[in-house]
Motif scaffolding. Structure first.
Motif, short mmCIF file in Angstrom:
data_model
loop_
_atom_site.label_atom_id
_atom_site.label_comp_id
_atom_site.label_asym_id
_atom_site.label_seq_id
_atom_site.Cartn_x
_atom_site.Cartn_y
_atom_site.Cartn_z
N PRO A 196 0.85 -1.20 0.00
CA PRO A 196 0.00 0.00 0.00
C PRO A 196 0.88 1.24 0.00
N TYR A 197 0.57 2.18 -0.89
CA TYR A 197 1.41 3.36 -1.03
C TYR A 197 1.33 4.21 0.24
N ARG A 198 2.49 4.59 0.75
CA ARG A 198 2.55 5.40 1.96
C ARG A 198 2.64 6.87 1.57
N GLY B 102 -2.74 11.25 -6.60
CA GLY B 102 -2.76 10.43 -7.81
C GLY B 102 -2.04 9.10 -7.62
N LYS B 103 -0.90 9.12 -6.95
CA LYS B 103 -0.14 7.89 -6.70
C LYS B 103 -0.93 6.95 -5.80
N LYS B 104 -1.58 7.50 -4.79
CA LYS B 104 -2.34 6.67 -3.86
C LYS B 104 -3.53 6.01 -4.55
N ALA C 282 -3.84 5.34 -7.77
CA ALA C 282 -3.35 4.33 -8.71
C ALA C 282 -2.92 3.07 -7.97
N ASN C 283 -2.27 3.25 -6.82
CA ASN C 283 -1.83 2.11 -6.01
C ASN C 283 -3.03 1.30 -5.50
N ASP C 284 -4.06 1.99 -5.05
CA ASP C 284 -5.26 1.31 -4.56
C ASP C 284 -5.90 0.48 -5.67
N LEU C 285 -5.94 1.04 -6.88
CA LEU C 285 -6.54 0.32 -8.00
C LEU C 285 -5.73 -0.93 -8.36
N GLU C 286 -4.40 -0.79 -8.32
CA GLU C 286 -3.54 -1.92 -8.66
C GLU C 286 -3.71 -3.05 -7.64
N ILE C 287 -3.71 -2.69 -6.35
CA ILE C 287 -3.89 -3.71 -5.31
C ILE C 287 -5.25 -4.38 -5.46
N LYS C 288 -6.28 -3.59 -5.69
CA LYS C 288 -7.62 -4.15 -5.84
C LYS C 288 -7.67 -5.11 -7.03
N SER C 289 -7.06 -4.71 -8.14
CA SER C 289 -7.07 -5.55 -9.34
C SER C 289 -6.34 -6.87 -9.10
#
Length: 503
Positions: free
Chosen positions: A176-178, A487-489, A491-498
């Motif tokens: 998860p992006y910090r 924006g980074k957060k 995108a990171n959430d979407l990647e983890i969810k995917s």
């Protein structure tokens, strides 16, 4: 005799050679086949999950035999052996149990650091689910999983060469992006002259209709000590100049207004005379003030008391003035509530307030830094801000200055906003929210940036974007950096969810 010895020796050598030759032949400790079905090896946050199925197809371990299935994480730089699964034959398992029975719990964990020990007696199909978690380390991102088999078919404590069964690549889910928030503090407006005031209430006791203070009478020693302590603190501070002392007398609201004014002014004058005998202030600094009949004090006292006819008393105080108010109170319910007030409430309304007005000298940054350690109340908000900026942004000393400032200036919007920003810098979202809620003037871009960061840390991305965009449009540079963090957060959430859905 000599021939017999030679013959016996020949037979012994032949026997040994035959035995060694026989033992050199590889023997298996089990029948059947062992296969590995990898389920997943993935990283989620700070945890690595290793999951596989060990499939035993008609496996039968010999009575004195054992087979160990050993997973390992292997990279170019490091190798980590994971807890093994041990399949044991009947005699081997009984020996294992006897050894364990003689050990303490701590000794057992060292002797048998196994994931599972299985007593294998029957030829049957079986699946062992291997599910293991461990803390993720950076080197594991380049690692792969191999599973090894160790067995010994000779009944002795000796291991055969390790045989690799299968290899599984790591499937890494991103951390998860910090979020790294960018914060901007507000510099308070400098004060050319730091005017301050301080006051203390004293409930002095006087004999009936008297205006002379008896220092040892009833509770007067404690009440006079409160006044002296306040004045002494200011009087001995060489950075402070006292400009004025107001002595304000309040009367309880019974009797005539003229009589109450005479008594309260006389009692305030008595307090002035008491202080004049102890301090060398110029007479012109003293000001006698009649505070009036203390109806406000009565209204406040009623809120904390559970008294009969309380609601009726409050209605009279709120809806009538002057002599009419007094008369209605005296007549209420035959005078019973009024007599209660006279006995229990009115004496506490005859209060004297000593208020001191003074100014504090201004300090340069180095002076202010030292004053901050001993008498921070002598600094202005701007001086505190300059002190904070002598420390590293975000350091403990830096944050302490802003947290001290809001304690000394609890009503100041800039102090509350900077305290909220300081709380954000140390990750205290709850405290930051409390301070931001108290800020009344919210037009500063620094407020919008702080509110945006708070929403971002709470995961409310729409609100965060709205505030941060407003701060960026107002020209605050750090707000643009926070928009990139947003924006980074996202995108990171979407990647983890995917990735989790695919798993």
């Amino acid at each position: 005799m000599r021939i017999m010895i030679r013959y016996t020796a020949f037979l012994l050598v032949a026997f040994l050679l035959e035995t060694l030759t026989s033992e050199a032949q590889p023997k298996s400790s089990y029948t059947g086949t062992i296969n590995i079905n990898p389920v997943r090896v993935l990283q989620a946050g700070k945890t690595l999950y290793v999951e596989m199925d060990i499939i035993l197809d008609h496996v039968k371990v010999k009575s004195a035999g054992a087979v160990d299935i050993i997973p390992r994480l292997v990279s170019a730089s490091d190798t980590l052996v994971l807890p093994k699964v041990s399949l044991k034959g009947r005699n081997e398992y009984l020996t294992y149990e006897r050894v364990l029975s003689l050990m303490s719990l701590s000794e057992r964990s060292v002797y048998s650091p196994s994931y599972q020990v299985v007593r294998n007696l029957k030829v049957e199909n079986q699946t062992i689910e291997y599910r293991y978690t461990l803390p993720f380390e950076a080197w594991m991102a380049e690692a792969y999983l191999d599973v090894q088999k160790d067995e010994c078919g000779c009944g002795e404590v000796a291991w055969m060469e390790v045989e690799t069964i299968d290899t599984v690549k790591l499937d890494i889910i991103p951390f998860p992006y910090r979020i790294v928030p960018y914060l901007a503090y507000v510099q308070p407006v400098p004060e050319p002259v730091k005017n301050r005031e301080k006051q203390v209430e004293a409930f002095l006791d006087f004999e009936v209709n008297q205006t002379y203070i008896q220092p040892e009478y009833m509770n007067n020693p404690l009440e006079l000590a409160k006044i002296r302590a306040m004045i002494d603190e200011l009087h001995v501070d060489h950075d402070i100049t006292i400009n004025r002392l107001d002595l304000i007398g309040y009367a309880s609201p019974e009797g005539s207004l003229a009589g109450n004014k005479r008594l309260s002014e006389g009692r305030a004058l008595a307090l002035k005379n008491y202080l004049a005998r102890r301090y060398s202030f110029a007479p012109s600094l003293y000001h006698i003030v009649f505070g009036g009949e203390n109806w406000e004090g009565l209204r406040k006292a009623l809120t904390d008391l559970d008294v009969v006819y309380k609601a009726e008393i409050e209605l009279i105080i709120d809806n009538y003035d002057g002599q009419k108010r007094k008369e209605r109170l005296m007549k209420l319910q035959g005078g019973e509530p009024y007599r209660y007030l006279l006995r229990n409430i009115y004496p506490g309304l005859r209060v004297a307030i000593c208020k001191v007005e003074y100014h504090v000298k201004n300090f340069n940054v180095e002076e202010a830094k030292e004053i901050m350690k001993v008498r921070p109340q002598n600094l202005s908000l701007n001086e505190m801000y300059l002190v904070a900026n002598t420390y590293s942004n975000g350091s403990r000393e830096f944050i302490n200055v802003f947290e001290t400032a809001v304690k000394l200036f609890p009503e100041d919007d800039v102090a509350k906003l900077n305290a909220a920003i300081a709380a954000l810098s140390r990750g205290d979202i709850e405290m930051a929210g409390q301070f931001l809620d108290q800020v009344k003037y919210r037009e500063l871009p620094e407020y919008a940036n702080a509110a945006g960061v708070l929403a971002l840390l709470r995961g409310d991305y729409d609100v965060a974007e709205r505030f941060l965009q407003a701060a960026s449009d107002a020209g605050l540079e750090v707000a643009g950096k926070n928009l990139k963090e947003l924006g980074k957060k996202k995108a990171n959430d979407l990647e983890i969810k995917s990735r989790m859905i695919n798993e």
